[in-house]
Scaffold this active site. Structure first.
Site, short mmCIF file in Angstrom:
data_model
loop_
_atom_site.label_atom_id
_atom_site.label_comp_id
_atom_site.label_asym_id
_atom_site.label_seq_id
_atom_site.Cartn_x
_atom_site.Cartn_y
_atom_site.Cartn_z
N ARG A 1 -1.09 -1.93 -7.04
CA ARG A 1 -1.21 -2.87 -6.08
C ARG A 1 -2.11 -4.19 -6.72
O ARG A 1 -1.80 -5.27 -6.68
CB ARG A 1 -1.66 -2.47 -4.91
N HIS B 1 -3.24 2.37 -5.60
CA HIS B 1 -4.10 1.11 -5.32
C HIS B 1 -4.14 0.26 -6.71
O HIS B 1 -3.99 -0.86 -6.84
CB HIS B 1 -5.29 1.63 -4.93
N LYS C 1 -1.60 -2.98 8.04
CA LYS C 1 -2.86 -2.37 8.92
C LYS C 1 -2.88 -3.38 10.19
O LYS C 1 -2.35 -4.39 10.14
CB LYS C 1 -4.22 -2.73 8.11
N ARG D 1 0.85 -1.04 0.15
CA ARG D 1 -0.13 0.09 0.00
C ARG D 1 1.00 1.34 -0.03
O ARG D 1 2.00 1.10 0.51
CB ARG D 1 -0.81 0.01 1.23
N HIS E 1 -3.56 -9.33 3.42
CA HIS E 1 -4.68 -9.60 3.67
C HIS E 1 -5.08 -10.40 4.90
O HIS E 1 -4.39 -11.42 4.82
CB HIS E 1 -5.63 -10.08 2.35
#
Length: 339
Positions: free
Chosen positions: A288, A285, A214, A190, A311
């Site tokens: 990505r 994005h 994240k 990201r 993820h």
């Protein structure tokens, strides 16, 4: 002036009004949110403050998620206050549904409504655990299923052309810009992860980068020879030319020597892709997404792509990536006994 640089400047000029308008709208929204939060009755305002601390310190949510969830909590409690409520305990399922209905009638997209419903469930569950409400009314709150529209991706030859755009420009900023697109495409990370990289996050011997994703989850992502060459050029002469005493350990620097801002990185990607005739207008994005798609088309398994992208759920990776018809046909021909 090199052709790629002309196109980059043209893209910035063409999009300047939209960018400026978006910045003005975002600034007004932040001002309105601050004013609404400040006007909340005492207990409701204190609940927002405590909820924000919970998201930051206990849940370790990203700054973006904290801002979004706190903004939704402020909107909900402002709705409650307008209906005469003065305590979080005055919330009920009808009020939650009513606030979401107002958002829907105001034109909010299904994805936005789904996000806001998730924020309400998080807030309600927290308030129940904190003893602010006797039960959790959001347990019965349904949210619309968001339509997952897949953005366009670069073809492999378009991606190669993007990596070559501006390759002959000798300036420090041009060298940095080449590294930005090379690393984003090579790793699929990201843009926030990219600009957060420090010098010691890069292991050039093994050609991997250590990424903080994240939820403060750390992962290691490999990169290829092309990105290594761009990195070597950047570290050899371009970064030292931009570095200042205040630069610190940041891998990527802005024009004034500070850590590169995500907005500047996005502008670089848009401009580089705009320099390739026929390529769709994509940001980081999109790179990505393109990287993930090309990995799958090249034979990578879904679980590996999930690890590379960071993820938490394999389902996210399945929705997020394209699998070409050619790839499906090749796997079918190889695997099916009567193909």
């Amino acid at each position: 002036m090199p052709c790629a640089d002309v196109r980059s400047r043209a893209w910035r000029l063409d999009h300047a009004p939209a960018i400026a308008h978006g910045q003005v709208v975002a600034t007004r929204a932040r001002v309105d949110l601050v004013a609404t939060r400040a006007a909340l009755p005492g207990e409701l305002g204190a609940a927002v403050d405590a909820f924000e601390r919970y998201l930051r310190l206990e849940r370790n949510r990203s700054g973006h998620t904290v801002r979004a969830y706190v903004g939704d909590a402020v909107g909900l409690l402002d709705h409650l206050a307008k209906l005469g409520g003065r305590r979080v305990g005055d919330l009920d399922l009808g009020m939650l549904r009513g606030w979401l209905a107002i958002q829907r009638n105001g034109g909010a997209a299904r994805t936005t409504l789904a996000r806001r419903a998730a924020a309400l469930r998080t807030f309600s569950a927290w308030a129940h655990r904190a003893g602010l409400i006797d039960n959790d009314p959001a347990q019965l709150l349904a949210s619309p299923r968001a339509h997952r529209s897949l953005p366009p991706v670069l073809a492999v030859d378009e991606a190669a052309a993007v990596m070559q755009a501006g390759a002959d420009e000798p300036s420090a900023l041009a060298t940095r810009d080449r590294l930005i697109v090379e690393l984003l495409y090579a790793t699929g990370i990201r843009v926030s992860e990219l600009v957060g990289l420090d010098l010691d996050d890069v292991d050039r011997e093994r050609r991997v980068v250590r990424v903080l994703g994240k939820g403060a989850k750390e992962r290691t992502v490999p990169y290829g020879l092309a990105a290594e060459r761009a990195l070597a050029d950047w570290l050899r002469s371009a970064r030292p030319a931009l570095a200042r005493e205040s630069s610190g350990p940041a891998l990527l620097l802005g024009a004034r020597g500070g850590r590169l801002d995500p907005r500047a990185a996005r502008a670089v990607v848009h401009a580089r892709i705009a320099a390739v005739p026929g390529a769709p207008d994509l940001g980081p994005h999109g790179l990505r997404h393109s990287a993930a798609t090309h990995l799958l088309d090249g034979g990578a398994d879904l679980r590996t792509v999930q690890e590379l992208l960071g993820h938490a759920s394999l389902a996210t990776t399945q929705i997020y990536t394209h699998v070409s018809v050619e790839r499906l046909r090749a796997v079918y021909t190889q695997a099916h006994p009567r193909a």
